[in-house]
Design a protein around this motif. Structure first.
Motif, PDB file in Angstrom:
ATOM      1  N   ALA A  29      79.674  83.713  68.393  1.00  0.00           N
ATOM      2  CA  ALA A  29      78.335  84.037  68.923  1.00  0.00           C
ATOM      3  C   ALA A  29      78.185  85.550  69.069  1.00  0.00           C
ATOM      4  CB  ALA A  29      78.113  83.345  70.266  1.00  0.00           C
ATOM      5  N   THR A  32      77.579  87.268  65.720  1.00  0.00           N
ATOM      6  CA  THR A  32      76.262  87.130  65.081  1.00  0.00           C
ATOM      7  C   THR A  32      75.370  88.331  65.411  1.00  0.00           C
ATOM      8  OG1 THR A  32      75.264  85.963  66.952  1.00  0.00           O
ATOM      9  CG2 THR A  32      76.281  84.594  65.235  1.00  0.00           C
ATOM     10  N   MET A  37      72.049  83.854  70.795  1.00  0.00           N
ATOM     11  CA  MET A  37      73.202  82.955  70.658  1.00  0.00           C
ATOM     12  C   MET A  37      74.065  82.957  71.924  1.00  0.00           C
ATOM     13  SD  MET A  37      73.201  81.327  67.845  1.00  0.00           S
ATOM     14  CE  MET A  37      71.468  81.259  67.479  1.00  0.00           C
ATOM     15  N   ILE A  40      72.271  80.909  75.055  1.00  0.00           N
ATOM     16  CA  ILE A  40      72.382  79.443  75.149  1.00  0.00           C
ATOM     17  C   ILE A  40      73.801  78.983  75.489  1.00  0.00           C
ATOM     18  CG2 ILE A  40      70.400  78.917  73.669  1.00  0.00           C
ATOM     19  CD1 ILE A  40      72.509  78.283  71.439  1.00  0.00           C
TER      20      ILE A  40
ATOM     21  N   PRO B 187      74.530  75.682  66.674  1.00  0.00           N
ATOM     22  CA  PRO B 187      73.594  76.786  66.411  1.00  0.00           C
ATOM     23  C   PRO B 187      74.294  78.081  65.995  1.00  0.00           C
ATOM     24  CG  PRO B 187      73.012  75.675  68.464  1.00  0.00           C
ATOM     25  CD  PRO B 187      74.332  75.119  68.030  1.00  0.00           C
ATOM     26  N   VAL B 188      75.489  78.331  66.584  1.00  0.00           N
ATOM     27  CA  VAL B 188      76.224  79.550  66.229  1.00  0.00           C
ATOM     28  C   VAL B 188      76.727  79.471  64.790  1.00  0.00           C
ATOM     29  CG1 VAL B 188      78.345  80.861  66.684  1.00  0.00           C
ATOM     30  CG2 VAL B 188      76.915  80.136  68.596  1.00  0.00           C
ATOM     31  N   GLN B 189      77.290  78.318  64.423  1.00  0.00           N
ATOM     32  CA  GLN B 189      77.901  78.216  63.095  1.00  0.00           C
ATOM     33  C   GLN B 189      76.891  78.122  61.954  1.00  0.00           C
ATOM     34  OE1 GLN B 189      81.082  78.720  62.320  1.00  0.00           O
ATOM     35  NE2 GLN B 189      81.560  79.088  64.471  1.00  0.00           N
ATOM     36  N   HIS B 191      74.087  79.871  62.109  1.00  0.00           N
ATOM     37  CA  HIS B 191      73.379  81.156  62.154  1.00  0.00           C
ATOM     38  C   HIS B 191      73.602  81.884  60.816  1.00  0.00           C
ATOM     39  CE1 HIS B 191      72.526  85.328  63.372  1.00  0.00           C
ATOM     40  NE2 HIS B 191      71.825  84.801  64.359  1.00  0.00           N
TER      41      HIS B 191
END
Lengths: 64, 285
Positions: A29, A32, A37, A40, B187-189, B191
């Motif tokens: 996270a 990114t 990210m 959440i 959601p992170v993976q 992205h």
């Protein structure tokens, strides 16, 4: 298994899951570079709580 | 998971453990070779724009789940013995691997989904994985391994937290922990910075842009695997090692089919009545 042999071994599955969570969620996270990210992150509180309570209960049982 | 001494391995248990190891090798080796050297056979999707997708990066990133999986397998072997450790590894590997391969296959051939119901005729696909060095079918083998160690850790924690509770309640706690992990992980993976897998489906209900069925699957897969694994000692006691092992895998297959059937049953009304599509999101994720 005797108490003296327990050491970190009894925590191994919890450490493993924590390590994977740290890598696949937290570190990825951050990498990114998208602040949403990180915002959440709270959705994974139940698994973090489960790991913490599990470790706490193991520590208490070892102390008896 | 409370045993603390390594039980003696019976010849039949040894045979079952070896068979599982051989089956894992039999699916991983050809899949990996086909994926890297004959991608047209597997219809491997383009990796254009996928970061860290070179074989070197894929191998390096595969080493992380391999290390975590090795730690959990070591713990399982020491506490449950070789047979049950292999049952946990093989059971979770094939249960989740088969399930995901079926969903990916259906996504590659959406006409099969359309044949199930006209409501699925507009579904463009399901999802596919991008990065991976070792493969089983269309799935990185390390994803199957991740299912193993996530299931193992969650089952271990659920048994510590609720030692005197019935298996369904304990397994539900394990399933919820796994689902909670994936609520952030997915959601992170997916992205753009990672793109470890790509969602293609046009499912009408999503959470953080991830299909709701994905999170339901995480909960159900861990819950049902934990229940099946809990039944294993009684199956072996009643039917012997060979019969018990076979029934354990049949039970997992039955659970897998039940999950698939329930998702089809959910998907038909969801596609028909949920319009416009709903995305439960925060900060536009």
């Amino acid at each position: 298994m005797k108490d003296k042999d327990r050491g970190l071994f009894v925590y191994l599955p919890i450490i493993a899951l924590f390590g994977y969570w740290l890598y696949a969620c937290v570190i990825c996270a951050f990498l990114t570079l998208d602040p949403r990210m990180l915002k959440i992150a709270f959705v994974s509180l139940p698994v973090v709580l489960g790991m913490a309570l599990g470790a706490l209960k193991l520590a208490r049982s070892a102390g008896r | 998971m409370t045993e603390t001494t390594e039980p003696q391995l019976l010849p039949a248990e040894k045979k079952a453990a070896w068979l599982i190891a051989a089956a894992m090798a039999a699916v991983i080796v050809p899949s990996t070779v086909l994926h890297h050297f004959f991608p047209e056979v597997m219809k491997v999707p383009s990796m254009a724009g996928v970061p860290y997708s070179s074989p070197g990066w894929a191998l390096a990133l595969d080493l992380i789940p391999i290390a975590v999986g090795a730690a959990c397998f070591y713990h399982a072997r020491r506490t449950l013995g070789w047979y049950k450790a292999m049952m946990f590894l093989g059971g979770s590997f094939f249960f989740t691997g088969l399930a995901e391969n079926v969903w990916i296959y259906l996504g590659k051939h959406p006409q099969l989904l359309a044949a199930m119901s006209g409501e699925f005729s507009s579904v463009p696909g399901t999802y596919y994985f991008t990065r991976g060095f070792f493969w089983w079918g269309d799935m990185p083998a390390t994803i199957c391994l991740a299912w193993f160690f996530i299931a193992y850790s969650c089952v271990y924690i659920q048994d510590i937290l609720l030692p005197r509770t019935g298996i369904w309640a304990r397994a539900a706690v394990g399933g919820l922990m796994a689902m909670s992990l994936d609520l952030w992980l997915d959601p992170v993976q997916v992205h753009p910075a990672w793109q470890s897998w790509r969602w293609v489906t046009n499912e009408t209900i999503k959470v953080f842009s991830i299909p709701l069925t994905n999170f339901a699957a995480w909960f159900l897969m861990i819950l049902l695997f934990a229940v099946a694994f809990d039944k294993l000692p009684r199956l072996v006691e009643r039917r012997g090692v060979a019969g018990g092992t076979g029934l354990f895998f049949l039970l997992l297959l039955g659970f897998k089919l039940a999950i698939l059937a329930s998702f089809v049953a959910y998907g038909i009304p969801a596609m028909k009545y949920v319009s416009p599509p709903v995305n439960l999101t925060l900060w536009g994720i």
